[in-house]
Design a protein around this motif. Structure first.
Motif, PDB file in Angstrom:
ATOM      1  N   THR A 116      48.577  39.299  46.563  1.00 54.42           N
ATOM      2  CA  THR A 116      49.838  38.699  46.106  1.00 54.42           C
ATOM      3  C   THR A 116      51.004  39.370  46.816  1.00 54.42           C
ATOM      4  O   THR A 116      51.011  40.593  47.001  1.00 54.42           O
ATOM      5  CB  THR A 116      50.001  38.870  44.586  1.00 54.42           C
ATOM      6  OG1 THR A 116      48.933  38.191  43.915  1.00 54.42           O
ATOM      7  CG2 THR A 116      51.321  38.274  44.107  1.00 54.42           C
ATOM      8  N   SER A 117      51.983  38.564  47.219  1.00 55.05           N
ATOM      9  CA  SER A 117      53.222  39.109  47.780  1.00 55.05           C
ATOM     10  C   SER A 117      54.329  38.999  46.735  1.00 55.05           C
ATOM     11  O   SER A 117      54.323  38.088  45.901  1.00 55.05           O
ATOM     12  CB  SER A 117      53.615  38.356  49.054  1.00 55.05           C
ATOM     13  OG  SER A 117      53.788  36.976  48.783  1.00 55.05           O
ATOM     14  N   LYS A 118      55.270  39.915  46.777  1.00 54.97           N
ATOM     15  CA  LYS A 118      56.361  39.924  45.818  1.00 54.97           C
ATOM     16  C   LYS A 118      57.501  39.007  46.273  1.00 54.97           C
ATOM     17  O   LYS A 118      57.501  38.529  47.399  1.00 54.97           O
ATOM     18  CB  LYS A 118      56.887  41.348  45.650  1.00 54.97           C
ATOM     19  CG  LYS A 118      55.847  42.348  45.185  1.00 54.97           C
ATOM     20  CD  LYS A 118      56.427  43.748  45.165  1.00 54.97           C
ATOM     21  CE  LYS A 118      55.372  44.777  44.778  1.00 54.97           C
ATOM     22  NZ  LYS A 118      55.923  46.157  44.808  1.00 54.97           N
ATOM     23  N   SER A 119      58.462  38.791  45.385  1.00 55.76           N
ATOM     24  CA  SER A 119      59.650  38.023  45.757  1.00 55.76           C
ATOM     25  C   SER A 119      60.352  38.724  46.912  1.00 55.76           C
ATOM     26  O   SER A 119      60.590  39.939  46.867  1.00 55.76           O
ATOM     27  CB  SER A 119      60.613  37.897  44.572  1.00 55.76           C
ATOM     28  OG  SER A 119      60.045  37.121  43.554  1.00 55.76           O
ATOM     29  N   GLU A 121      59.122  39.328  49.809  1.00 52.45           N
ATOM     30  CA  GLU A 121      58.185  40.070  50.657  1.00 52.45           C
ATOM     31  C   GLU A 121      57.293  39.112  51.449  1.00 52.45           C
ATOM     32  O   GLU A 121      56.817  38.108  50.923  1.00 52.45           O
ATOM     33  CB  GLU A 121      57.301  40.972  49.787  1.00 52.45           C
ATOM     34  CG  GLU A 121      56.222  41.722  50.563  1.00 52.45           C
ATOM     35  CD  GLU A 121      55.222  42.415  49.650  1.00 52.45           C
ATOM     36  OE1 GLU A 121      54.626  43.424  50.080  1.00 52.45           O
ATOM     37  OE2 GLU A 121      55.016  41.936  48.515  1.00 52.45           O
ATOM     38  N   SER A 137      56.900  34.721  50.766  1.00 46.95           N
ATOM     39  CA  SER A 137      57.389  35.378  49.566  1.00 46.95           C
ATOM     40  C   SER A 137      56.766  34.799  48.295  1.00 46.95           C
ATOM     41  O   SER A 137      56.621  33.582  48.153  1.00 46.95           O
ATOM     42  CB  SER A 137      58.913  35.219  49.514  1.00 46.95           C
ATOM     43  OG  SER A 137      59.442  35.808  48.362  1.00 46.95           O
ATOM     44  N   ALA A 138      56.392  35.692  47.361  1.00 52.20           N
ATOM     45  CA  ALA A 138      55.853  35.318  46.051  1.00 52.20           C
ATOM     46  C   ALA A 138      54.687  34.335  46.160  1.00 52.20           C
ATOM     47  O   ALA A 138      54.649  33.325  45.474  1.00 52.20           O
ATOM     48  CB  ALA A 138      56.965  34.749  45.170  1.00 52.20           C
ATOM     49  N   SER A 140      50.272  33.882  46.386  1.00 48.97           N
ATOM     50  CA  SER A 140      49.050  34.560  45.964  1.00 48.97           C
ATOM     51  C   SER A 140      47.831  33.774  46.426  1.00 48.97           C
ATOM     52  O   SER A 140      47.819  32.539  46.387  1.00 48.97           O
ATOM     53  CB  SER A 140      49.022  34.738  44.438  1.00 48.97           C
ATOM     54  OG  SER A 140      49.165  33.496  43.779  1.00 48.97           O
TER      55      SER A 140
END
Length: 322
Positions: A116-119, A121, A137-138, A140
């Motif tokens: 998963t990537s974050k907001s 990222e 970004s965001a 998964s």
């Protein structure tokens, strides 16, 4: 031995009427069963076996049952025998009704890794086969760990760029909602945000096959894309705009985006909730290129200035008004 004869043998075994050789055969089967993994039965077959087991066990538990020590031994014989019958019956059934699994791997053997990537990222990962994935970004995904049998990836939510290593023996399969994309080795982008009605697959190198559930597959080559709208299950084919990939360089590209799309992408990149109380604002489409390194309020000012709209911050959301 057919199932009727097997069942008769087991009933005689439980009643103590089977011969020495038959007892040995059942005991040998039970020994084999002890070394096997548990089997899964469909609901109807499992319910039938449970009913038969309970009938046999309840009989053993009746007032006429033998003393406790013998009861315990017979209970184990009953349970083991009926489980054995169910297991053998299930094996016979699956041979005549095979259920295909990806790469011929049983469901018990399949394990997954979640990424998963974050907001705000972007994340680059390398899969076990050498394929490289870039998560927007965001986003998964999950992928099957055993790539020696099958190369399977699922986009749970978000946008992912794939650079797939060629392997003609093992097709690379991506599941994203109703879409299934299959390739041998190529590069392409999949946008599959759960909150958006529109999904897309765009090819930058090679050739891919994209299938929608219940519809024929479409083959895309370099510079082509497939757009799928969930509402109405509408499919369209069009040229792929390479600028769509500018998100990999940290840009948010809005190309005639609906208010819904703009709000979702702003949320994915900045983690902010955007609403519009006026229908006229919700019906607008937005075009802009935003460097996501700028603060979210500055990004919104760029977007709204083009359409002469106003921004109002509230406790949990940001409203866009006329």
């Amino acid at each position: 031995m057919d199932s009727a004869k097997l069942k008769e043998l087991l009933r005689n075994y439980l009643k103590g009427k089977s011969s020495v050789s038959e007892n040995k055969a059942v005991d040998d089967w039970y020994e084999i069963l002890e070394g096997d993994d548990p089997v899964s039965l469909d609901d109807a077959k499992a319910e039938k076996i449970r009913a038969e087991m309970w009938l046999a066990i309840s009989t053993e538990l009746s007032p006429k049952a033998v003393p406790i020590k013998k009861l315990h031994y017979n209970w184990l014989r009953v349970a083991a025998s009926f489980l054995l019958f169910g297991a053998i019956g299930f094996l016979i059934w699956t041979k005549s009704n095979p259920v295909p699994l990806p790469g011929n791997i049983s469901s018990a053997e399949i394990t997954y890794t979640y990424i998963t990537s974050k907001s705000g990222e972007r994340k680059l990962i390398t899969l076990p086969d050498g394929s490289r994935l870039t998560l927007n970004s965001a986003s998964s995904i999950r992928f099957q760990n055993n790539f020696t049998k099958a190369r399977n990836v699922q986009i749970i939510d978000g946008e992912v760029f794939f650079d797939v290593k060629h392997d003609k023996s093992h097709p690379f399969i991506i599941k994203s909602g109703a879409l299934t994309t299959q390739v041998l080795g190529t590069a392409f982008n999949i946008r599959a945000y759960d909150a958006l009605d529109k999904m897309s697959v765009g090819v930058t190198r090679g050739k891919v096959s994209v299938a929608v559930e219940g519809k024929p597959a479409h083959f895309l080559t370099k510079g082509r894309q497939l757009v799928f709208q969930k509402r109405g299950s509408h499919i369209s084919l069009s040229p792929f705009n390479a600028n769509t990939l500018s998100w990999q360089q940290g840009y948010l590209l809005l190309n005639d985006a609906s208010f819904e799309e703009m709000a979702v992408l702003m949320n994915k990149n900045y983690g902010v909730q955007i609403s519009a109380p006026e229908r006229s604002v919700k019906s607008k489409h937005f075009t802009a290129s935003i460097n996501t390194s700028m603060p979210y309020m500055q990004a919104l000012e760029v977007i709204t200035a083009i359409h002469h709209l106003k921004i109002k911050e509230r406790r949990e959301t940001i409203e866009i008004r006329k």
